[in-house]
Design a protein around this motif. Structure first.
Motif, PDB file in Angstrom:
ATOM      1  N   LEU A  27       0.857  -1.170   0.000  1.00 56.16           N
ATOM      2  CA  LEU A  27       0.000   0.000   0.000  1.00 56.16           C
ATOM      3  C   LEU A  27       0.902   1.232   0.000  1.00 56.16           C
ATOM      4  N   LEU A  28       0.811   2.068  -1.014  1.00 53.96           N
ATOM      5  CA  LEU A  28       1.673   3.246  -1.132  1.00 53.96           C
ATOM      6  C   LEU A  28       0.821   4.505  -1.147  1.00 53.96           C
ATOM      7  N   ASP A  29       1.181   5.464  -0.290  1.00 48.11           N
ATOM      8  CA  ASP A  29       0.417   6.700  -0.169  1.00 48.11           C
ATOM      9  C   ASP A  29       1.203   7.865  -0.767  1.00 48.11           C
ATOM     10  N   GLU A  30       0.719   8.370  -1.900  1.00 50.22           N
ATOM     11  CA  GLU A  30       1.313   9.530  -2.586  1.00 50.22           C
ATOM     12  C   GLU A  30       2.827   9.390  -2.787  1.00 50.22           C
ATOM     13  N   PRO A  31       3.284   8.329  -3.456  1.00 49.74           N
ATOM     14  CA  PRO A  31       4.733   8.119  -3.601  1.00 49.74           C
ATOM     15  C   PRO A  31       5.442   9.128  -4.493  1.00 49.74           C
ATOM     16  N   THR A  32       4.704   9.941  -5.258  1.00 43.50           N
ATOM     17  CA  THR A  32       5.365  10.899  -6.150  1.00 43.50           C
ATOM     18  C   THR A  32       5.504  12.284  -5.525  1.00 43.50           C
ATOM     19  N   GLU A  33       5.001  12.469  -4.326  1.00 45.85           N
ATOM     20  CA  GLU A  33       4.998  13.786  -3.692  1.00 45.85           C
ATOM     21  C   GLU A  33       6.423  14.331  -3.515  1.00 45.85           C
ATOM     22  N   GLY A  34       6.673  15.513  -4.091  1.00 44.39           N
ATOM     23  CA  GLY A  34       7.959  16.174  -3.922  1.00 44.39           C
ATOM     24  C   GLY A  34       9.120  15.547  -4.660  1.00 44.39           C
ATOM     25  N   ILE A  35       8.837  14.824  -5.739  1.00 44.38           N
ATOM     26  CA  ILE A  35       9.883  14.124  -6.482  1.00 44.38           C
ATOM     27  C   ILE A  35       9.940  14.643  -7.916  1.00 44.38           C
ATOM     28  N   MET A  93       8.711   8.697 -13.004  1.00 48.47           N
ATOM     29  CA  MET A  93       8.458   7.671 -14.016  1.00 48.47           C
ATOM     30  C   MET A  93       9.339   6.441 -13.793  1.00 48.47           C
ATOM     31  N   GLU A  94      10.565   6.654 -13.304  1.00 48.56           N
ATOM     32  CA  GLU A  94      11.437   5.524 -12.979  1.00 48.56           C
ATOM     33  C   GLU A  94      10.816   4.669 -11.868  1.00 48.56           C
ATOM     34  N   ASP A 113       7.950   2.597 -13.257  1.00 49.05           N
ATOM     35  CA  ASP A 113       8.430   1.442 -14.020  1.00 49.05           C
ATOM     36  C   ASP A 113       8.995   0.355 -13.099  1.00 49.05           C
ATOM     37  N   THR A 114       9.689   0.783 -12.038  1.00 50.67           N
ATOM     38  CA  THR A 114      10.261  -0.197 -11.103  1.00 50.67           C
ATOM     39  C   THR A 114       9.165  -0.940 -10.361  1.00 50.67           C
ATOM     40  N   LEU A 115       8.153  -0.224  -9.878  1.00 48.27           N
ATOM     41  CA  LEU A 115       7.043  -0.867  -9.171  1.00 48.27           C
ATOM     42  C   LEU A 115       6.296  -1.842 -10.098  1.00 48.27           C
ATOM     43  N   LYS A 116       6.109  -1.445 -11.332  1.00 50.90           N
ATOM     44  CA  LYS A 116       5.432  -2.318 -12.295  1.00 50.90           C
ATOM     45  C   LYS A 116       6.246  -3.589 -12.518  1.00 50.90           C
ATOM     46  N   LYS A 117       7.561  -3.446 -12.647  1.00 55.77           N
ATOM     47  CA  LYS A 117       8.424  -4.611 -12.856  1.00 55.77           C
ATOM     48  C   LYS A 117       8.398  -5.529 -11.640  1.00 55.77           C
ATOM     49  N   ILE A 118       8.438  -4.949 -10.436  1.00 57.06           N
ATOM     50  CA  ILE A 118       8.383  -5.756  -9.215  1.00 57.06           C
ATOM     51  C   ILE A 118       7.087  -6.564  -9.177  1.00 57.06           C
ATOM     52  N   ALA A 165      -0.085   7.345 -12.288  1.00 55.95           N
ATOM     53  CA  ALA A 165      -1.069   6.282 -12.072  1.00 55.95           C
ATOM     54  C   ALA A 165      -1.338   5.498 -13.353  1.00 55.95           C
ATOM     55  N   ARG A 166      -1.443   6.205 -14.460  1.00 57.73           N
ATOM     56  CA  ARG A 166      -1.676   5.519 -15.738  1.00 57.73           C
ATOM     57  C   ARG A 166      -0.481   4.646 -16.117  1.00 57.73           C
ATOM     58  N   ARG A 167       0.719   5.111 -15.798  1.00 58.06           N
ATOM     59  CA  ARG A 167       1.931   4.360 -16.145  1.00 58.06           C
ATOM     60  C   ARG A 167       2.035   3.069 -15.329  1.00 58.06           C
ATOM     61  N   LEU A 168       1.615   3.140 -14.064  1.00 55.55           N
ATOM     62  CA  LEU A 168       1.796   2.006 -13.153  1.00 55.55           C
ATOM     63  C   LEU A 168       0.608   1.056 -13.105  1.00 55.55           C
ATOM     64  N   ALA A 169      -0.584   1.602 -12.960  1.00 58.69           N
ATOM     65  CA  ALA A 169      -1.738   0.791 -12.563  1.00 58.69           C
ATOM     66  C   ALA A 169      -2.430   0.121 -13.741  1.00 58.69           C
ATOM     67  N   ARG A 170      -3.006  -1.022 -13.428  1.00 62.45           N
ATOM     68  CA  ARG A 170      -3.849  -1.733 -14.386  1.00 62.45           C
ATOM     69  C   ARG A 170      -5.320  -1.396 -14.163  1.00 62.45           C
ATOM     70  N   ASP A 171      -5.649  -1.138 -12.901  1.00 57.61           N
ATOM     71  CA  ASP A 171      -7.025  -0.847 -12.523  1.00 57.61           C
ATOM     72  C   ASP A 171      -7.084   0.480 -11.768  1.00 57.61           C
ATOM     73  N   TYR A 172      -8.259   1.088 -11.733  1.00 55.30           N
ATOM     74  CA  TYR A 172      -8.430   2.317 -10.962  1.00 55.30           C
ATOM     75  C   TYR A 172      -9.709   2.256 -10.142  1.00 55.30           C
ATOM     76  N   VAL A 173      -9.680   2.989  -9.038  1.00 57.95           N
ATOM     77  CA  VAL A 173     -10.856   3.210  -8.196  1.00 57.95           C
ATOM     78  C   VAL A 173     -10.873   4.697  -7.877  1.00 57.95           C
ATOM     79  N   ILE A 174     -12.007   5.350  -8.058  1.00 57.43           N
ATOM     80  CA  ILE A 174     -12.136   6.770  -7.734  1.00 57.43           C
ATOM     81  C   ILE A 174     -13.030   6.923  -6.506  1.00 57.43           C
ATOM     82  N   ILE A 175     -12.526   7.683  -5.524  1.00 59.66           N
ATOM     83  CA  ILE A 175     -13.273   7.947  -4.304  1.00 59.66           C
ATOM     84  C   ILE A 175     -13.730   9.397  -4.297  1.00 59.66           C
ATOM     85  N   GLN A 176     -14.963   9.599  -3.885  1.00 57.37           N
ATOM     86  CA  GLN A 176     -15.502  10.941  -3.683  1.00 57.37           C
ATOM     87  C   GLN A 176     -16.373  10.914  -2.430  1.00 57.37           C
ATOM     88  N   LYS A 177     -16.145  11.870  -1.537  1.00 57.02           N
ATOM     89  CA  LYS A 177     -16.902  11.955  -0.280  1.00 57.02           C
ATOM     90  C   LYS A 177     -16.899  10.625   0.468  1.00 57.02           C
TER      91      LYS A 177
END
Length: 232
Positions: free
Chosen positions: A156-164, A170-171, A174-179, A197-209
């Motif tokens: 479970l990863l929470d906002e892994p791209t924040e501040g990067i 993108m690296e 790609d690494t997470l996808k390969k793992i 998210a598009r680069r890594l994920a196969r599926d998506y879930v959208i949350i609102q409220k």
């Protein structure tokens, strides 16, 4: 592998997650999307056991984990990479990695470390440096590598791209996808960066409220849905 059924989660008297249901298949890569403040991080924290579930049920590998302690969820095969990375700044890279295997009696820290570093070779030359002096990108790689030290079945990863920086983002995708492809580890990522998210994920879930309003295959996420639920 993981299933949340009609889950409610609250902060004090404020209900943040309401009647939320979603499932994660073994080996899948799922992005949890949504605008700021809709409950994505709250849900992730409840999944790993940092916040109590007020109603509903969570299962992992066929076991009811609704009231299970976080360390027991870790031992069961759930890994967590928190928002902000939470690297121990005065521990070296090597010591941070060792920490990830602590408590997992069946894990050979030495062998696991060698395996993990094959996916994150940039960490190899920094093993004796304190984690707190690394760049944001290297700290995020270390946080993911530390999580992998415990041999999780699901991350479970929470906002892994924040501040990067964008190229590092993108690296990491790609690494997470390969793992995931190499090991069958399921990946669930809360993310604002739709390109990542598009680069890594196969599926998506959208949350609102605090509840699921849309889900499907990432390749089928269209601009109308993005505009309706994700655009600021």
């Amino acid at each position: 592998m993981f299933e949340a059924s009609n889950v409610d989660v609250s902060y004090g008297k404020s209900r943040i997650i309401q009647n939320l249901s979603l499932s994660v298949e073994s080996g899948s890569r799922t992005a949890i999307l949504g605008r700021n403040g809709v409950g994505k991080t709250t849900f992730l924290k409840s999944a790993i056991g940092l916040l109590p579930v007020g109603a509903g049920k969570m299962t992992f590998d066929g076991r009811d984990i609704t009231k299970m302690k976080p360390f027991r969820r870790s031992l069961a095969g759930m890994g967590y990479v928190p928002q902000g990375r939470e690297i121990i700044p005065l521990l070296t890279v090597d010591e941070n990695l060792e920490l990830g295997a602590m408590g997992h009696k069946n894990v050979s820290a030495k062998e696991r470390k060698e395996w993990v570093l094959e996916y994150f070779p940039a960490l190899k030359i920094h093993m004796n440096r304190n984690g707190g002096v690394l760049s944001g990108g290297l700290q995020q790689q270390l946080a993911i590598a530390r999580c992998l030290m415990g041999e999780p079945k699901m991350m479970l990863l929470d906002e892994p791209t924040e501040g990067i920086q964008p190229n590092v983002v993108m690296e990491i995708a790609d690494t997470l996808k390969k793992i995931a492809e190499d090991t069958g580890i399921s990946i669930v990522v809360v993310e604002q960066n739709l390109k990542f998210a598009r680069r890594l994920a196969r599926d998506y879930v959208i949350i609102q409220k605090g509840t699921v309003v849309a889900k499907g295959k990432m390749e089928e996420l269209d601009q109308d849905t993005v505009k309706k639920y994700l655009s600021v």
